[in-house]
Design an enzyme around this catalytic site. Sequence first.
Site, PDB file in Angstrom:
ATOM      1  N   GLY A 140     -53.912  11.783  17.313  1.00  0.00           N
ATOM      2  CA  GLY A 140     -54.704  10.316  17.083  1.00  0.00           C
ATOM      3  C   GLY A 140     -55.853  10.387  18.302  1.00  0.00           C
TER       4      GLY A 140
ATOM      5  N   CYS B 272     -50.286  -1.346 -13.714  1.00  0.00           N
ATOM      6  CA  CYS B 272     -51.310  -0.674 -14.180  1.00  0.00           C
ATOM      7  C   CYS B 272     -51.497  -1.011 -15.477  1.00  0.00           C
ATOM      8  CB  CYS B 272     -51.126   0.882 -13.684  1.00  0.00           C
ATOM      9  SG  CYS B 272     -52.586   1.734 -14.862  1.00  0.00           S
TER      10      CYS B 272
ATOM     11  N   CYS C 292     -50.706   2.508 -17.423  1.00  0.00           N
ATOM     12  CA  CYS C 292     -49.487   3.289 -17.073  1.00  0.00           C
ATOM     13  C   CYS C 292     -48.207   2.304 -16.772  1.00  0.00           C
ATOM     14  CB  CYS C 292     -49.448   4.451 -16.115  1.00  0.00           C
ATOM     15  SG  CYS C 292     -49.406   4.153 -14.585  1.00  0.00           S
TER      16      CYS C 292
ATOM     17  N   CYS D 161     -54.469   2.441 -12.233  1.00  0.00           N
ATOM     18  CA  CYS D 161     -54.325   3.258 -10.869  1.00  0.00           C
ATOM     19  C   CYS D 161     -55.496   3.751 -10.592  1.00  0.00           C
ATOM     20  CB  CYS D 161     -53.347   4.410 -11.250  1.00  0.00           C
ATOM     21  SG  CYS D 161     -51.618   3.828 -11.596  1.00  0.00           S
TER      22      CYS D 161
ATOM     23  N   CYS E 255     -51.565   8.256 -12.584  1.00  0.00           N
ATOM     24  CA  CYS E 255     -51.720   7.579 -13.678  1.00  0.00           C
ATOM     25  C   CYS E 255     -51.371   8.554 -14.702  1.00  0.00           C
ATOM     26  CB  CYS E 255     -52.944   7.004 -13.742  1.00  0.00           C
ATOM     27  SG  CYS E 255     -52.934   5.498 -14.945  1.00  0.00           S
TER      28      CYS E 255
END
Lengths: 256, 286
Positions: B29, B237, B240, B262, B268
């Site tokens: 970080g 979605c 899909c 997606c 997808c």
Amino acid sequence: MTPLLQVKGIEKRYGARIGCADVSFDLFPGEVMGIVGESGSGKSTLLNCMAGHLEPDAGQVIFDTRADGPVDTVTMSEPVRRMLGRTDWAFVHQHARDGLRMSVSAGGNIGERLMAVGDRHYGDIRDRAIDWLGRVEIEESRVDDRPSAFSGGMQQRLQIARNLVTGPRLVFMDEPTGGLDVSVQARLLDLLRGLVREMGLSAIIVTHDLAVVRLLADRLMVMKSGHVVEAGLTDQVLDDPQHAYTQLLVSSVLQV
Amino acid sequence: MNEYNFAYLDEQTKRMIRRAILKGLAVPGYQVPFASREMPMPYGWGTGGVQVSAATLTPEDTFKVIDQGADDTTNAVSIRKFFENTAGVETTEETEKATVIQTRHRIPEAKLREDQIIVYQVPIPEPLRFLEPRETETRKMHSLEEYGLMHVKLYEDISQHGAISTAYAYPVKVLDRYVMDPSPIPKFDNPKLEMDAIQLFGAGREQRIYAVPPHTKVVSLDFEDYPFEATKADHPCDLCGAEDSYLDEVIMDDAGNRMFVCSDTDYCRSRREAGHVGRLVEENTA
Ligand SMILES: Nc1ncnc2c1ncn2[C@@H]1O[C@H](COP(=O)(O)OP(=O)(O)OP(=O)(O)O)[C@@H](O)[C@H]1O
Ligand SMILES: [Mg+2]
């Protein structure tokens, strides 16, 4: 009683020029110390040395910490000193914009110190911000407004609220009423006096306005050319000045 | 092809970048400064990510690039081509087959593995920048762990919008120490930041690299009474039928018809190939 703050032999130079030199005094809990003197006499330099914003060239600033008792804040580590600055100490700047975040709402400004010490409950933080707005006589409805939409007097009161919300034990103030209209000054002084009494605050107030020290300060130090030329109880110093410079200062005010 | 050194950058530069990456992994970080090089593309087009990818790729790697989840945007295609030309590495659109994935704005839906590296393109690495423009001061805040300001931003969000409205680049705390900007991924992706793969972040213009090693604790900042939520459009979605993936809203016509698909095009496609269908596909085949 242990002094809250012991200042010993503080000296700060800017190259060859003296900022302040040989300043020593004790401040006891609940006491308000006024520092007066002409422009350039070293008041701000001294205040900034005590508050840890400037590193003095010599001397000690011993604070009676809650955890470890009296500790020299000049030699303590920076994280610890900055933590003091967010908790037990507060600093009120002459210009509110130096002490506020102008792009953050009034509530966020007050809440910052709470969040800085780990408060993580939005509702509580907001409640305390609103409570403090009330204590400095700003309407609750202004809590989400930015300070840029406030008058100078309101900004200064917001700065005070932001500083006092964590219940500090020592407040440093540099010309807190400077730059404000006379009527606005009077209201701010009243408010400050009320808060100091109510919270039992200890404070060090720099000003060139003798009326401010008369109203707020228990004791007074008079500075000239970086040195303290006279010190004592406020009323005594103002009513019966000993040093020629103080006499001049007092008489110049009386003439106005 | 061989007019370039492997992956465009010279070996010395790659070593310098690898040192920054290793330091970043050692201090999760923490923003490590590095001497960003001119790349044959403008800043804002992922030069930080490209430099990190260049220092990370080996000839054996398989490389994937996504932009907002899609492999076929101009930006993704041009970065993929760049490494095809300069490194000659294999490229793929399949998340599972990739060993190094460079991304802008998304984390793939497929769970990443320990043998994969994901490289994020970062525009502004400093999460405190928003409220404290002074670099000297933000550096001090990081080194002294003074992060109250981050919550001031979230406080402002709630007071203005009634909820934490930050939807992208949602700040996180890494390994209980450094507050980090996860790049402008949607906050839906934040929980995935605790993953098995190595995560590297490159900011070209700002000359910073930072990293999150595998299995590292990453916590999204929040308030007790306003807890973090990894939200997405409340919709499956339309292509899909996936209920668990991050969706893009697409306006289809002037009448205001919309569809949700997606954002991860590979996810997808692989679902549709496996026989899953969404609302629009059902309607069209009915
Ligand atoms: N950053 C600096 N660099 C050099 N000299 C300085 C600096 N700050 C202050 N001084 C000098 O130190 C002396 C004390 O200044 P200081 O600001 O402490 O005075 P002051 O009493 O607060 O004045 P004022 O009432 O105008 O605020 C002055 O001679 C000033 O010119
Ligand atoms: Mg001054």
